[in-house]
Design an enzyme around this catalytic site. Structure first.
Site: not given
Ligand code: SAH
Length: 396
Positions: A110, A318, A219, A123, A361, A242-244, A186, A137, A130
């Site tokens: 998508e 999300n 990203s 995007c 996302c 993507s740290l989180h 990724e 995710c 992945c």
């Molecule tokens: N693999 C890459 C691109 C992923 S999507 C990466 O991890 O950076 C882009 C962003 O969406 C990433 O920061 C990912 O962690 C975030 N993401 C994934 N699932 C999510 C969700 N359910 N809610 C909010 N952000 C999310």
């Protein structure tokens, strides 16, 4: 944390499947010219084909600078249709549009086009599925199907540029200004193809889309060797990490690749990128209620980033199907932002464009929802009407 959600293995090597047919966008300009010559045509026809491809022309009949007798053959040989739209879903009065694409082997990906008053961002996906297994995710939960070819990735951006130019998105004809690699996959695990895609995005028209470096965002979960490699390329695209979580203990579970390259190593690699480019990188942080949104974690993140050339982009989670996790409540979000800003870290909260069409996302899970089986090395069966889309990312 639910064990079932952390049990997926990390997958680096995409299963090999049949290659997509040869496409001009996979070739260098010299290779394309050689390919055209082999077909008995003058080399400059490669440039004509490239111009049509990047302008979004798909019908050979419209390639009127190419002799009618050879149009079909040249297009079939070098511009095969790699992305078949299965459906579009719109939100925000049509200004957000998610497209589900079927690839030559049935795999599904998508892309999401988001039009804002002053920019239009697409995007895009770099892999079908992945392998990074992040438990929050949807794509991560579906496993890795395969890497996309450069032409399959580039094609998503070209289609978005054409949709903007043709006035398909409300607001009149416009220009695609931004590309973010925040769809499925990724990007740095599919390095060579993503590298080629960057060239195509940045090369001026008519041989590319002519985007500005800062308008292109890669990203990553933090594949340190690949970040270092990107640093050496001499590009200035925006890097997002993507740290989180600011601490390894939590990040080990939220972003499983952290067990290989931890928070300190990832930030060090991002710092080196920032030093080389002189540009701030972006820290992605999905705020998950009672998981990573505590005030002490905001302070920890603030201390970690205060002296770095970084800014934080908070994404209210999300929620994905089957997950027990939820977005942080507004007061917790505000507190988190306030603490980061107090620590001197530039912080923004991302809007959640397209979440009502599972287009935000982390919501992309097309393959999973169509064949119902997680993971894959098997072609996905033909798409049935009425299948719900997975989704993906917003942002600009
Ligand atoms: N693999 C890459 C691109 C992923 S999507 C990466 O991890 O950076 C882009 C962003 O969406 C990433 O920061 C990912 O962690 C975030 N993401 C994934 N699932 C999510 C969700 N359910 N809610 C909010 N952000 C999310």
């Amino acid at each position: 944390m639910d064990d079932a959600m952390t049990a997926l293995p990390l997958v680096f090597d995409a299963p090999r499947r049949t290659k997509p047919p040869r496409h001009l966008a996979d070739l260098t300009r010299d290779e394309a010219r050689a390919a055209v010559t082999e077909l008995g045509q003058p080399a400059f026809r490669a440039d004509q084909l490239a111009r049509h491809f990047y302008a979004g022309v798909t019908d050979p009949a419209q390639m009127t600078d190419v002799p009618a007798a050879v149009r079909e053959d040249l297009a079939a040989a070098l511009l095969p249709g790699l992305l078949t739209p299965v459906r579009h879903q719109s939100a925000d009065g049509g200004r957000t549009r998610k497209t589900l694409w079927r690839l030559h082997d049935g795999a599904l990906v998508e892309s999401v086009l988001m039009r804002y008053p002053e920019r239009a961002t697409v995007c895009i996906s770099s892999q079908a599925g992945c392998g990074m297994a992040c438990p929050f995710c949807a794509t991560g939960q579906s496993g890795l199907t395969r890497n996309l070819s450069a032409a399959e990735i580039i094609g998503q951006a070209v289609a978005a540029a054409a949709a903007m130019a043709n006035g398909e998105i409300p607001g009149g004809p416009g220009r695609l200004s931004n590309v973010v690699f925040m769809g499925m996959g990724e990007p740095l695990a599919n390095y060579a193809r993503v590298r080629k895609t960057l060239d195509a995005l940045l090369t001026p028209a008519p041989h590319g889309l002519g985007l500005a470096q800062r308008s292109v965002t890669v990203s990553t979960v933090g594949l340190v060797p690949a970040i270092r490699k990107l640093t050496e390329e001499g590009l200035n695209v925006t890097l997002a990490v993507s740290l989180h979580a600011p601490d390894d203990e939590l990040r080990d579970t939220l972003v499983p690749i952290n067990t290989r390259w931890n928070v300190g190593e990832v930030l060090e690699a991002a710092d080196a990128y920032a030093r080389r480019t002189g540009r701030r990188y972006s820290i992605e942080y999905a705020l998950i209620r009672d998981v990573n949104d505590q005030p002490f974690r905001a302070d920890l993140l603030g201390r970690l980033l205060a002296k770095r050339l970084a800014h934080v982009n908070l994404i209210p989670l999300n929620p994905t199907p089957g997950s027990q996790w939820d977005a942080s409540p507004l007061p917790a979000q505000r507190e988190f932002v306030a603490r980061l800003r107090a620590a001197g870290v530039p912080t923004t909260v991302r809007d959640t464009r397209g979440s009502d069409i599972d287009g935000a996302c982390g919501q992309l899970a097309a393959a999973d929802q169509v064949d119902g089986v997680p993971s894959v090395a098997v072609p996905v069966p033909a798409v049935e009407e009425g299948v719900a889309l997975g989704a993906e990312s917003d942002q600009g």
